[in-house]
Design an enzyme around this catalytic site. Sequence first.
Site, PDB file in Angstrom:
ATOM      1  N   ASP A 183     -43.593  18.774  24.235  1.00  0.00           N
ATOM      2  CA  ASP A 183     -42.559  18.656  25.267  1.00  0.00           C
ATOM      3  C   ASP A 183     -43.066  19.265  26.567  1.00  0.00           C
ATOM      4  O   ASP A 183     -42.975  18.665  27.644  1.00  0.00           O
ATOM      5  CB  ASP A 183     -41.286  19.375  24.789  1.00  0.00           C
ATOM      6  CG  ASP A 183     -40.179  19.312  25.822  1.00  0.00           C
ATOM      7  OD1 ASP A 183     -39.980  18.241  26.415  1.00  0.00           O
ATOM      8  OD2 ASP A 183     -39.512  20.347  26.037  1.00  0.00           O
TER       9      ASP A 183
ATOM     10  N   ASP B 102     -44.884  17.151  30.134  1.00  0.00           N
ATOM     11  CA  ASP B 102     -44.361  17.245  31.508  1.00  0.00           C
ATOM     12  C   ASP B 102     -45.477  17.677  32.459  1.00  0.00           C
ATOM     13  O   ASP B 102     -45.598  17.167  33.577  1.00  0.00           O
ATOM     14  CB  ASP B 102     -43.218  18.270  31.606  1.00  0.00           C
ATOM     15  CG  ASP B 102     -41.847  17.612  31.505  1.00  0.00           C
ATOM     16  OD1 ASP B 102     -41.757  16.521  30.903  1.00  0.00           O
ATOM     17  OD2 ASP B 102     -40.863  18.195  32.009  1.00  0.00           O
TER      18      ASP B 102
ATOM     19  N   ASP C 204     -51.851  27.724  25.146  1.00  0.00           N
ATOM     20  CA  ASP C 204     -51.909  28.361  26.469  1.00  0.00           C
ATOM     21  C   ASP C 204     -53.169  27.926  27.221  1.00  0.00           C
ATOM     22  O   ASP C 204     -53.129  27.593  28.414  1.00  0.00           O
ATOM     23  CB  ASP C 204     -51.812  29.890  26.362  1.00  0.00           C
ATOM     24  CG  ASP C 204     -52.757  30.503  25.338  1.00  0.00           C
ATOM     25  OD1 ASP C 204     -53.361  29.745  24.542  1.00  0.00           O
ATOM     26  OD2 ASP C 204     -52.907  31.740  25.328  1.00  0.00           O
TER      27      ASP C 204
ATOM     28  N   TYR D 140     -37.595  22.137  16.805  1.00  0.00           N
ATOM     29  CA  TYR D 140     -36.490  21.295  17.281  1.00  0.00           C
ATOM     30  C   TYR D 140     -35.472  21.031  16.176  1.00  0.00           C
ATOM     31  O   TYR D 140     -34.286  20.914  16.439  1.00  0.00           O
ATOM     32  CB  TYR D 140     -37.025  19.951  17.780  1.00  0.00           C
ATOM     33  CG  TYR D 140     -37.328  19.902  19.255  1.00  0.00           C
ATOM     34  CD1 TYR D 140     -38.212  20.795  19.830  1.00  0.00           C
ATOM     35  CD2 TYR D 140     -36.737  18.934  20.071  1.00  0.00           C
ATOM     36  CE1 TYR D 140     -38.501  20.734  21.179  1.00  0.00           C
ATOM     37  CE2 TYR D 140     -37.018  18.865  21.416  1.00  0.00           C
ATOM     38  CZ  TYR D 140     -37.899  19.761  21.969  1.00  0.00           C
ATOM     39  OH  TYR D 140     -38.178  19.690  23.314  1.00  0.00           O
TER      40      TYR D 140
ATOM     41  N   LYS E  81     -51.156  26.935  18.136  1.00  0.00           N
ATOM     42  CA  LYS E  81     -51.165  28.366  18.455  1.00  0.00           C
ATOM     43  C   LYS E  81     -51.539  29.092  17.171  1.00  0.00           C
ATOM     44  O   LYS E  81     -50.815  29.956  16.657  1.00  0.00           O
ATOM     45  CB  LYS E  81     -49.785  28.784  18.994  1.00  0.00           C
ATOM     46  CG  LYS E  81     -49.731  30.184  19.577  1.00  0.00           C
ATOM     47  CD  LYS E  81     -50.466  30.350  20.898  1.00  0.00           C
ATOM     48  CE  LYS E  81     -50.476  31.803  21.325  1.00  0.00           C
ATOM     49  NZ  LYS E  81     -51.361  32.059  22.481  1.00  0.00           N
TER      50      LYS E  81
HETATM   51  C1  IPM Z   1     -38.139  14.936  26.420  1.00  0.00           C
HETATM   52  C2  IPM Z   1     -36.901  15.708  26.783  1.00  0.00           C
HETATM   53  C3  IPM Z   1     -36.101  15.964  25.509  1.00  0.00           C
HETATM   54  C4  IPM Z   1     -36.953  16.811  24.607  1.00  0.00           C
HETATM   55  C5  IPM Z   1     -34.710  16.603  25.746  1.00  0.00           C
HETATM   56  C6  IPM Z   1     -33.860  15.729  26.647  1.00  0.00           C
HETATM   57  C7  IPM Z   1     -33.992  16.880  24.455  1.00  0.00           C
HETATM   58  O1  IPM Z   1     -37.221  16.876  27.452  1.00  0.00           O
HETATM   59  O2  IPM Z   1     -38.007  13.806  25.909  1.00  0.00           O
HETATM   60  O3  IPM Z   1     -39.226  15.451  26.648  1.00  0.00           O
HETATM   61  O4  IPM Z   1     -36.963  18.040  24.723  1.00  0.00           O
HETATM   62  O5  IPM Z   1     -37.640  16.239  23.767  1.00  0.00           O
HETATM   63 MG    MG Z   2     -39.286  17.073  27.861  1.00  0.00          MG
END
Ligand code: IPM
Ligand code: MG
Length: 356
Positions: A246, A250, A222, A135, A190
Amino acid sequence: MKIAVLPGDGIGPEIIAATVLVLQALGPRFNLETAPVGGAAYDFSGHPLPPATLALAQSANAILFGAVGDWKYDTLPRELRPEQAILGLRKHLGLFANFRPAICYPELTAASSLKPEIIGGLDILIVRELNGDIYFGSPRGIRHSEHPLFPGVREGFDTMHYSEPEVERIGRVAFEAARKRSKKVCSVDKANVLETSQLWREVMTRLGQDYADVELSHMYVDNAAMQLVKAPKAFDVVVTGNLFGDILSDEAAMLTGSIGMLPSASLDKNNKGLYEPSHGSAPDIAGKNIANPLATILSAAMMLRYSLGMTAEAERIERAVQKVLTQGYRTVDIFTPGTTQLGTHEMGVAVVQALS
Ligand code: IPM
Ligand code: MG
């Protein structure tokens, strides 16, 4: 207690407004100061993280953040895109430790796409490093390639890196968190491919010796993605880098049925923090009063607990959220037949009523 309130874009202003109702219902204890961030700030002042917003965030005891982003900013140069606001806040404020709990509320088991027996009672914590990795690594950019097969063509490149102290400080956060839970840490990397991960694994293994009471395991990313849908309850604390975190956070969030329920905290070394829902700005449903404010309300509870030392009030909010679910109140994302559908604002009001 000064709280910087940064609503942002999309559904941000609505979910923050509902959360502010809940904070105000706790009495006149907070000095809430609002500032624009993300696309809203770009429209207002030409930058997603204006100096005044950053200064407010720096001077506050904690930051309550909505969400940023909207398709209408997709054509802006990357340094002006709304996402730069959250990345800038994380970096400028040294918010390196991101807590993303994934909890499956019994009332919402049916909202998950997985079978109830797989996710019922799920309670895992993703600890994501937030200040390093690909990042923020340099060099990065778009250049002319020296690839033998494609010389001279344009290529994009980024740099992944983690130093030993960076891995160690997030590792400690994860081990400490595990001590207050089921005493298991799974470090995700990884290491079969990446040097960065090889060092990550070495440091985690070494650190594990300081936490003999915590069971440490390692998993390739993975496989972790697969195990999260196969047997998510086998995890307790998952610790990983910025990019893998990240993606996995999710995935973990959606296991619970609705990403609209999950709070998050991003802390610096002194537990000053930024609190935001795990979900994004959802521009497709913005302004319709249908977004779920519970993730933001639960983020405010985390803020009271971690940054403001108000544990009793944090628990009061969490109990109130549990109560509205028991009462059968649902926003549309978690609605199932037989429950009562509420709008964003009305859900905020329901939580306020459930406080007493
Ligand atoms: C998160 C989001 C952010 C990230 C984006 C909005 C930059 O996806 O907080 O997970 O990738 O960290
Ligand atoms: Mg995110």
